[in-house]
Design a protein around this motif. Sequence first.
Motif, PDB file in Angstrom:
ATOM      1  N   LYS A  45       0.830  -1.205   0.000  1.00 44.07           N
ATOM      2  CA  LYS A  45       0.000   0.000   0.000  1.00 44.07           C
ATOM      3  C   LYS A  45       0.870   1.263   0.000  1.00 44.07           C
ATOM      4  CE  LYS A  45      -3.425   1.446   3.210  1.00 44.07           C
ATOM      5  NZ  LYS A  45      -4.333   1.114   4.314  1.00 44.07           N
ATOM      6  N   ALA A  46       2.037   1.143   0.647  1.00 45.14           N
ATOM      7  CA  ALA A  46       2.918   2.311   0.767  1.00 45.14           C
ATOM      8  C   ALA A  46       3.788   2.527  -0.466  1.00 45.14           C
ATOM      9  CB  ALA A  46       3.799   2.147   2.006  1.00 45.14           C
ATOM     10  N   THR A  47       3.779   1.618  -1.421  1.00 43.71           N
ATOM     11  CA  THR A  47       4.627   1.824  -2.608  1.00 43.71           C
ATOM     12  C   THR A  47       4.109   3.024  -3.403  1.00 43.71           C
ATOM     13  OG1 THR A  47       3.258   0.254  -3.841  1.00 43.71           O
ATOM     14  CG2 THR A  47       5.332  -0.594  -2.945  1.00 43.71           C
ATOM     15  N   SER A  48       5.030   3.699  -4.078  1.00 43.10           N
ATOM     16  CA  SER A  48       4.613   4.847  -4.897  1.00 43.10           C
ATOM     17  C   SER A  48       3.986   4.328  -6.187  1.00 43.10           C
ATOM     18  CB  SER A  48       5.818   5.724  -5.222  1.00 43.10           C
ATOM     19  OG  SER A  48       6.675   5.015  -6.096  1.00 43.10           O
ATOM     20  N   TYR A  49       3.216   5.204  -6.818  1.00 42.16           N
ATOM     21  CA  TYR A  49       2.617   4.820  -8.098  1.00 42.16           C
ATOM     22  C   TYR A  49       3.725   4.486  -9.103  1.00 42.16           C
ATOM     23  CZ  TYR A  49      -1.411   7.146  -5.963  1.00 42.16           C
ATOM     24  OH  TYR A  49      -2.397   7.531  -5.119  1.00 42.16           O
ATOM     25  N   THR A  50       4.832   5.189  -9.007  1.00 43.83           N
ATOM     26  CA  THR A  50       5.955   4.939  -9.923  1.00 43.83           C
ATOM     27  C   THR A  50       6.506   3.531  -9.734  1.00 43.83           C
ATOM     28  OG1 THR A  50       6.493   7.254  -9.669  1.00 43.83           O
ATOM     29  CG2 THR A  50       8.142   5.887 -10.762  1.00 43.83           C
TER      30      THR A  50
END
Length: 494
Positions: free
Chosen positions: A66-71
Amino acid sequence: ETSSFLTLQPVPALIGGTVLLETGRTFDVIRPDREAGPKVHSVVSCGPTEATAAVDAAAAALPAWKATSYTERRNIFLKAAELLRQRAEEYTKLTAEETPLDLAFAGFEIGGLAIPQLEETAAVITQALKGEFPRIDASGKRELIQREPYGVVLGISPWNAPFLLALRAILNPLAAGNTCVLKTSEHSPRTNMACAQLLYDAGLPRGALSVVHSSPEDVVEVTRTLIRHPAVRKINFTGSTRVGRLIAAEAAQVLKPCVLELGGKAPQIVLDDANIPLAANNAIVGAFMNAGQICMATTIVIIDAKVEKEFLAEVTKIFRENREALHYYAKGPSQQVRALFSSASAKRASEIVDDTLKQGAQVHAGEPNAVNVEKAQIPPMVISGTKPDMRLFIEEAFAPLLAVTSFTTDDEAVKLANRTSAGLAASVYGSNETRALQVANQIESGQVHINSITVHDHPTVPHGGWKESGYGRFNGIEGIKEFTQTRTITMTQP
Ligand code: NAD
């Protein structure tokens, strides 16, 4: 990169990325048409214990994913697309070995559909998930609308486009920041697993996706365990309307939302100003591709009585010339009648034909004598003179069977097209675009194609049904948003 767990026997489950080769139970993947015998391979069958462990693993991986960036998510999906290009041939063969898909359709599924699915999903993640700041009212109160993932999403997929549909079941939720458990089809567990192999190799944290298989005997209990696990917050199911109803009923007990992508019964309306050779060719391709085992398969041609004769003559010509449109999809390269995925399915299709003929329809083209239920062979057939109360008009046969019926006014054509309880795909053929559009506007269906085949599933546009073809949407911005819930925050100065 090697495809490490795709060569293991029995086909293992994946619990948080850990390969599980032993549960005490196995089942066999069966293909009635195989020369080497019906058993393809054995598969580890999961029970409630493994189902619970799979959800627990996905729940444990949720905060980090969930904490990963969209990139970061985008880069994993683009890397997966690049790897899939390299592995297209390997995964095509894997699909054609395990399932009744031929190399041509399996290759199209991977090269023409799955790769664009990964790339287009990657392209719209930010657009789909960005927050909104709708207004500052006179009091100075500010509003912030956030899009949050649900949590663990359960995906349940069918066998008939096994790579793409398993990929879609996990890609849309993963893009939105959910972690996933995939429950595979008992007819395509290893092909479904190839999606996990691909995403892991592209950098997906292994905990973010677990894969469980289940024998037909265990499937009800395993599915119930998965749906009822408190960490599962949303379910997506692609498969038959019959099973979709069971899934929705189970989910309703625990008030969990579903996306249901169910059966179809696509009509093709042919107006009197249509290009008849095009309409005939496309009807045949749409009806017989993958031996008619596609949810968007063309099933009923609804044709203006003025041009019916011309249309049927064109169909006869296609059969006589044994054109590619006919045999390439419906028969294998050896010109054998292709087998359906199970003898039970062939038996049902054959009964639908018999009943429809008894009800007064006629075989216009095809070889009804070539039906072989034991070998699951149903030859491609076009059945004319069908009426709305006949079985072939009402039921999804999931076989290479095309019904033809005629109309005299455009209004009547629309009524006939809307008679079925399904509403997934449709098409309208006509040279006057305004008129064709007027007809298309009245069809109760998730997708309507003017002058092209009913089978069309592009990753940038919403895919999903009306009526008993289900609810919710996959693909593109809408598909990612489907796996988010909004949280509105208001902020007022103290
Ligand atoms: P199916 O409904 O038999 O199986 C789908 C999934 O449900 C499989 O994973 C299977 O293991 C599971 N399942 C089967 N019985 C179950 C039960 N009693 N309880 C819980 N789970 C159960 O469908 P199928 O034969 O694999 O696929 C063909 C059907 O899927 C057709 O009706 C087709 O139209 C539909 N389909 C729809 C779409 C779409 O996008 N709308 C796409 C592809 C296929």
